[in-house]
Scaffold this motif. Structure first.
Motif, PDB file in Angstrom:
ATOM      1  N   PHE A  25       0.837  -1.196   0.000  1.00  0.00           N
ATOM      2  CA  PHE A  25       0.000   0.000   0.000  1.00  0.00           C
ATOM      3  C   PHE A  25       0.876   1.252   0.000  1.00  0.00           C
ATOM      4  O   PHE A  25       0.630   2.215  -0.744  1.00  0.00           O
ATOM      5  CB  PHE A  25      -0.912  -0.018   1.219  1.00  0.00           C
ATOM      6  N   GLY A  26       1.917   1.249   0.822  1.00  0.00           N
ATOM      7  CA  GLY A  26       2.831   2.384   0.891  1.00  0.00           C
ATOM      8  C   GLY A  26       3.538   2.629  -0.422  1.00  0.00           C
ATOM      9  O   GLY A  26       3.705   3.791  -0.840  1.00  0.00           O
ATOM     10  N   ASP A  27       3.951   1.573  -1.112  1.00  0.00           N
ATOM     11  CA  ASP A  27       4.614   1.731  -2.409  1.00  0.00           C
ATOM     12  C   ASP A  27       3.705   2.450  -3.400  1.00  0.00           C
ATOM     13  O   ASP A  27       4.161   3.291  -4.191  1.00  0.00           O
ATOM     14  CB  ASP A  27       4.997   0.363  -2.972  1.00  0.00           C
ATOM     15  N   ALA A  28       2.423   2.129  -3.354  1.00  0.00           N
ATOM     16  CA  ALA A  28       1.473   2.783  -4.254  1.00  0.00           C
ATOM     17  C   ALA A  28       1.374   4.277  -3.954  1.00  0.00           C
ATOM     18  O   ALA A  28       1.340   5.109  -4.869  1.00  0.00           O
ATOM     19  CB  ALA A  28       0.102   2.119  -4.141  1.00  0.00           C
ATOM     20  N   VAL A  29       1.346   4.630  -2.663  1.00  0.00           N
ATOM     21  CA  VAL A  29       1.271   6.046  -2.279  1.00  0.00           C
ATOM     22  C   VAL A  29       2.530   6.788  -2.725  1.00  0.00           C
ATOM     23  O   VAL A  29       2.454   7.899  -3.273  1.00  0.00           O
ATOM     24  CB  VAL A  29       1.067   6.181  -0.760  1.00  0.00           C
ATOM     25  N   TRP A  77      11.624   6.502   0.317  1.00  0.00           N
ATOM     26  CA  TRP A  77      11.119   5.219  -0.181  1.00  0.00           C
ATOM     27  C   TRP A  77      12.129   4.106   0.059  1.00  0.00           C
ATOM     28  O   TRP A  77      11.771   3.016   0.524  1.00  0.00           O
ATOM     29  CB  TRP A  77      10.800   5.342  -1.669  1.00  0.00           C
ATOM     30  N   LEU A  78      13.398   4.390  -0.241  1.00  0.00           N
ATOM     31  CA  LEU A  78      14.439   3.388   0.011  1.00  0.00           C
ATOM     32  C   LEU A  78      14.562   3.097   1.503  1.00  0.00           C
ATOM     33  O   LEU A  78      14.742   1.936   1.909  1.00  0.00           O
ATOM     34  CB  LEU A  78      15.781   3.883  -0.542  1.00  0.00           C
ATOM     35  N   ALA A  79      14.456   4.150   2.324  1.00  0.00           N
ATOM     36  CA  ALA A  79      14.563   3.969   3.776  1.00  0.00           C
ATOM     37  C   ALA A  79      13.425   3.123   4.318  1.00  0.00           C
ATOM     38  O   ALA A  79      13.628   2.272   5.192  1.00  0.00           O
ATOM     39  CB  ALA A  79      14.588   5.332   4.467  1.00  0.00           C
TER      40      ALA A  79
END
Length: 215
Positions: A25-29, A77-79
């Motif tokens: 879900f976070g990746d989509a945001v 995002w990487l973190a």
């Protein structure tokens, strides 16, 4: 019933999803936020050829704001991916902190637009710095939560790596918070001060790599 409640060491009343579902879900945001950044970059339609050069010059501030925010969101995002490799299970605090982080990330196109159009003003620069400081604070709070609750962490993850994540997050928070009063002196100086975060994070990483190995 929560899938997490049935697992070993799970807490009653815990989140209803696992780390993998939340990360997806976070990746989509993150992806949507990055995509929205570029929508404010463009030139007017139907320009005469003689006006194109000036139009491209005028859009440089938008491009700069886009690159800056893309880099910041990319680092966050990487973190978050590095953090989620350490998470065995979620608790309510981790879930709430992460949702708050995603709310800030989703809203970053707004301060990005502000700084692209009013980057020479103290208010726009301070708002942008505050947004990045908020995102970094939430990420740091998640790392601190993991460091304080070993039951949430996968076996084999060292406390030193979690501590380093907290330190790197604090660097980002301190740099951007410290830049906010600088905007009253010079917005440009405040923006240039953000670059200090890069060598500081590199120094922390190298200090950790050369430190004593975990037992």
């Amino acid at each position: 019933m929560s899938a997490e409640r049935d697992g070993p060491g799970a807490e009653p009343g815990g989140p209803i999803m696992g780390p993998e579902q939340l990360l997806a879900f976070g990746d989509a945001v993150f992806a949507i936020a990055i995509t929205l950044l570029i929508l404010d970059v463009g030139v007017q339609d139907d320009l005469a050829a003689s006006d194109l050069g000036e139009a491209l010059h005028d859009v440089l501030a938008d491009v700069g704001a886009y690159v800056l925010s893309f880099a910041v969101i990319g680092v966050l995002w990487l973190a978050q991916h590095a953090m989620f490799t350490s998470i065995a299970r979620l608790d309510t605090w981790l879930l709430y902190l992460y949702l708050a982080l995603l709310a800030v990330i989703a809203g970053l196109p707004f301060p990005t637009r502000l700084i692209s159009e009013y980057g020479d003003t103290a208010l726009a620069t301070a708002i942008y710095a505050g947004a990045i400081a908020a995102a970094s604070s939430l990420m740091t709070a998640m790392s601190l939560r993991l460091a304080c609750r070993p039951v949430l962490v996968k076996p084999g993850v060292s406390r030193e790596s979690l501590t380093r994540s907290v330190q790197e997050g604090l660097v980002m928070v301190l740099v951007f918070v410290a830049s906010m009063p600088l905007t009253l002196v010079s917005p440009l100086l405040a923006q240039l001060s953000w670059l200090v975060a890069v060598p500081l994070r590199i120094w922390l990483s190298r200090r950790s790599d050369t430190g004593p190995s975990p037992a």
